[in-house]
Design a protein around this motif. Structure first.
Motif, short mmCIF file in Angstrom:
data_model
loop_
_atom_site.label_atom_id
_atom_site.label_comp_id
_atom_site.label_asym_id
_atom_site.label_seq_id
_atom_site.Cartn_x
_atom_site.Cartn_y
_atom_site.Cartn_z
N UNK A 1 0.85 -1.17 0.00
CA UNK A 1 0.00 0.00 0.00
C UNK A 1 0.89 1.22 0.00
N UNK A 2 0.34 2.37 0.24
CA UNK A 2 1.10 3.62 0.18
C UNK A 2 1.66 4.03 1.54
N UNK A 3 1.74 3.07 2.49
CA UNK A 3 2.24 3.40 3.81
C UNK A 3 3.77 3.34 3.83
N UNK A 4 4.34 3.82 4.91
CA UNK A 4 5.77 3.65 5.13
C UNK A 4 6.64 4.60 4.36
N UNK A 5 6.09 5.65 3.77
CA UNK A 5 6.91 6.57 3.01
C UNK A 5 7.56 7.58 3.95
N UNK A 6 8.75 8.00 3.62
CA UNK A 6 9.45 8.96 4.45
C UNK A 6 10.83 9.23 3.91
N UNK A 7 11.50 10.23 4.43
CA UNK A 7 12.83 10.59 3.98
C UNK A 7 13.92 9.84 4.72
N UNK A 8 13.57 9.14 5.82
CA UNK A 8 14.56 8.42 6.60
C UNK A 8 14.28 6.93 6.54
N UNK A 9 15.34 6.08 6.64
CA UNK A 9 15.12 4.63 6.61
C UNK A 9 14.23 4.18 7.76
N UNK B 1 28.74 3.27 -0.79
CA UNK B 1 28.47 3.59 0.60
C UNK B 1 29.79 3.83 1.31
N UNK B 2 29.86 4.88 2.11
CA UNK B 2 31.05 5.20 2.89
C UNK B 2 30.78 4.90 4.35
N UNK B 3 31.78 4.38 5.03
CA UNK B 3 31.61 3.96 6.41
C UNK B 3 31.68 5.17 7.34
N UNK B 4 30.62 5.35 8.16
CA UNK B 4 30.59 6.45 9.11
C UNK B 4 31.24 6.05 10.43
N UNK B 5 30.97 4.83 10.89
CA UNK B 5 31.59 4.28 12.10
C UNK B 5 31.52 2.77 12.00
N UNK B 6 31.70 2.08 13.12
CA UNK B 6 31.73 0.62 13.09
C UNK B 6 30.37 -0.01 12.82
N UNK B 7 29.30 0.79 12.88
CA UNK B 7 27.97 0.20 12.76
C UNK B 7 27.10 0.80 11.66
N UNK B 8 27.53 1.91 11.05
CA UNK B 8 26.67 2.58 10.06
C UNK B 8 27.44 2.97 8.81
N UNK C 1 24.85 5.62 2.39
CA UNK C 1 24.65 5.13 1.04
C UNK C 1 24.30 6.28 0.10
N UNK C 2 24.95 6.33 -1.06
CA UNK C 2 24.68 7.34 -2.10
C UNK C 2 24.29 6.62 -3.38
N UNK C 3 23.13 6.97 -3.90
CA UNK C 3 22.59 6.25 -5.06
C UNK C 3 21.85 7.23 -5.95
N UNK C 4 21.85 6.95 -7.24
CA UNK C 4 21.16 7.81 -8.21
C UNK C 4 20.36 6.94 -9.16
N UNK C 5 19.24 7.49 -9.67
CA UNK C 5 18.42 6.75 -10.61
C UNK C 5 17.65 7.68 -11.54
N UNK D 1 18.10 11.19 -6.40
CA UNK D 1 19.27 10.78 -5.63
C UNK D 1 18.81 10.33 -4.25
N UNK D 2 19.57 9.39 -3.70
CA UNK D 2 19.29 8.87 -2.37
C UNK D 2 20.57 8.94 -1.55
N UNK D 3 20.48 9.53 -0.38
CA UNK D 3 21.56 9.51 0.61
C UNK D 3 20.93 9.07 1.92
N UNK D 4 21.22 7.84 2.31
CA UNK D 4 20.56 7.25 3.46
C UNK D 4 21.58 6.57 4.36
N UNK D 5 21.36 6.66 5.65
CA UNK D 5 22.20 5.98 6.63
C UNK D 5 21.65 4.58 6.85
N UNK D 6 22.53 3.59 6.68
CA UNK D 6 22.11 2.19 6.75
C UNK D 6 22.99 1.45 7.74
N UNK D 7 22.43 0.66 8.66
CA UNK D 7 23.25 -0.16 9.56
C UNK D 7 24.11 -1.15 8.79
#
Length: 480
Positions: A44-52, A78-85, A88-92, A189-195
């Motif tokens: 459905x159209x739920x779950x939309x947002x700018x953050x993961x 994707x560039x590593x921010x720290x030991x856990x995150x 991600x940079x993506x384009x389409x 473009x997408x720039x998102x923080x991912x575990x």
């Protein structure tokens, strides 16, 4: 040619347009979010947002990507921010799968005739000034026309703006989900923080030499179940990175001659520069990561990626330019931009401040000026600059020594051994292994490492010279 096409085919196109069936509902209504069923779960159209977000059993379905439209996801990183995150940079790009508008079909016919006429004026048996024969291969006119039609259509397919595109990273433990929207050119473009765990535990993830991982990101399913996917490189903070131009550096394009450029782009099967795949594979075996930064337009990215894969080049990210067909802009198809390319390279350098970079380009356009300026501004990050000797519009083909002498003014202030001009890949094949080994040492042992890291490295390797070089002691023989 366009005026003639409109005069001849205009009335026919209008008549055909009048007979086209009209949709029962408006286009706006067709793009409203709808509740549909998918193989992966309830949509459905739920779950939309700018953050993961964590997956909660509900997908943001790709309801706005309709039949006849496609989502082109370009390889990201994707560039590593720290030991856990990771960041991600993506384009389409969201566009039509093929030309559907009668007006665009007429423009396509006119453009095909214009390119064909320009190419035929180049004559048979031309060469690029370096003794390379550029005559047409043994192919019928019908085959060449079919190839021309396919290539031209890439520039005239309609882009779609303000389209919501939900993207997902799926693992056995859950899903990371975020949504983006296309701009006026149909790009997003997408720039998102991912575990880190979802990225590395993904079934398709695999490790490359040098500690780099390659995984994938996909769109959520469309209404008819289509999913669009691309690769993402997880690049560690330290290591070797190669920023490479494409046209006339690793792919034969002949940018210096407009007619030859149009012929090689629209009427011939693309071919790599001889020997360059071997050089890049050698560097990749030593842990190098590749970023293909070029003045080629985004419309050609899927074909470029297919060419590089077929030729055996290592996978990498793409950083190209926006190009829209308007008048003579197509003649600037591969013209190097002194504004865009430096900006793209600067972004990579800032994203990975601890990595060591090698720049590879050609002498035909602005690569020497751009690379020299970047090398002066980032001396600590740039290890070497390679310039392939190709003909230019002003001087044609010149020997390597003359080309190096003419480019010396740009590299003034840099060590002579920091940049190389070559005409054949064999020139740098001989020192490729030595260069990669040197870069591996330089990238692995950072002078800024803490004493605790130094001791741990020494205990792991039991290598006192490496410990000395890594900690930057005054009496150590520092790698060049």
């Amino acid at each position: 040619a366009l005026a003639l096409a409109l005069a001849v085919a205009g009335p026919l196109g209008c008549e055909a347009w009048s007979r086209l069936p009209r949709p029962a509902a408006s286009l706006h209504a067709a793009r409203l979010p709808r509740r549909v069923a998918c193989d992966v779960g309830r949509c459905d159209a739920q779950g939309r947002g700018d953050t993961p977000e964590r997956f909660n059993g509900t997908w943001a379905c790709n309801a706005e990507v309709e039949d006849g439209m496609t989502v082109r996801l370009f390889p990201g990183y994707a560039q590593q921010l720290d030991d856990s995150e990771w960041l991600l940079s993506l384009r389409g790009w969201v566009c039509d799968s093929q030309i559907r508008s009668p007006r665009r079909r007429l423009a396509s016919i006119a453009l095909q005739r214009g390119v064909w006429s320009a190419v035929e004026d180049a004559g048979e048996g031309d060469d690029d000034g370096a003794g390379v024969d550029l005559s047409h291969p043994a192919r019928s006119d019908m085959q060449r026309l079919a190839l021309l039609r396919r290539r031209v259509s890439l520039f005239l397919t309609k882009s779609h703006e303000s389209i919501q595109v939900p993207l997902a990273l799926t693992t056995a433990e859950g899903r990371q989900l975020w949504t983006t929207k296309t701009n006026s050119a149909g790009h997003f473009t997408v720039r998102a923080t991912v575990p880190q765990q979802p990225l590395l535990n993904k079934e398709k993830a695999r490790q490359l030499p040098g500690g780099t991982w390659i995984t994938s990101v996909a769109t959520t399913p469309t209404v008819n179940g289509r999913v669009f996917e691309t690769a993402v490189l997880l690049i560690p903070p330290t290591g070797i990175s190669v920023i490479s131009d494409i046209d006339d550096t690793i792919k034969r394009t002949h940018v210096h001659n407009t007619r030859l450029m149009l012929r090689s782009t629209f009427l011939e099967e693309w071919a790599p520069v001889s020997g360059m795949p071997d050089v890049y594979r050698n560097w990749a075996s030593h842990g190098a990561v590749f970023h293909y930064v070029s003045s080629s337009p985004w419309q050609l990215q899927p074909q470029l990626e297919a060419l590089l894969a077929k030729a055996g080049f290592p996978p990498g990210t793409f950083h190209l330019k926006d190009l829209h067909y308007k008048g003579r802009r197509l003649l600037n198809l591969f013209r190097s931009s002194t504004a865009l390319k430096p900006k793209q390279i600067e972004t990579l350098l800032k994203s990975f401040p601890q990595r060591t970079f090698v720049l590879v380009g050609d002498s035909g356009e602005k690569d020497p000026q751009i690379y020299a300026q970047i090398a002066k501004q980032h001396r600590s990050q740039i290890a070497h600059v390679y310039i392939r000797n190709v003909p230019t519009k002003k001087t044609g083909f010149t020997p390597v020594d003359e080309t190096r002498a003419s480019l010396a003014r740009h590299f003034r202030g840099l060590p002579d051994e920091m940049w190389t001009v070559f005409d054949r890949a064999s020139t740098i094949t001989d020192d490729a292994a030595e260069m990669a080994a040197l870069l591996k040492v330089k990238a692995s042992f950072s002078p800024s490492a803490s004493w605790r890291v130094c001791i741990r490295e020494w205990l792991d390797q039991m290598d006192i010279p490496s410990l000395v070089a890594m900690c930057g002691w005054p009496f150590a023989a520092r790698p060049r």
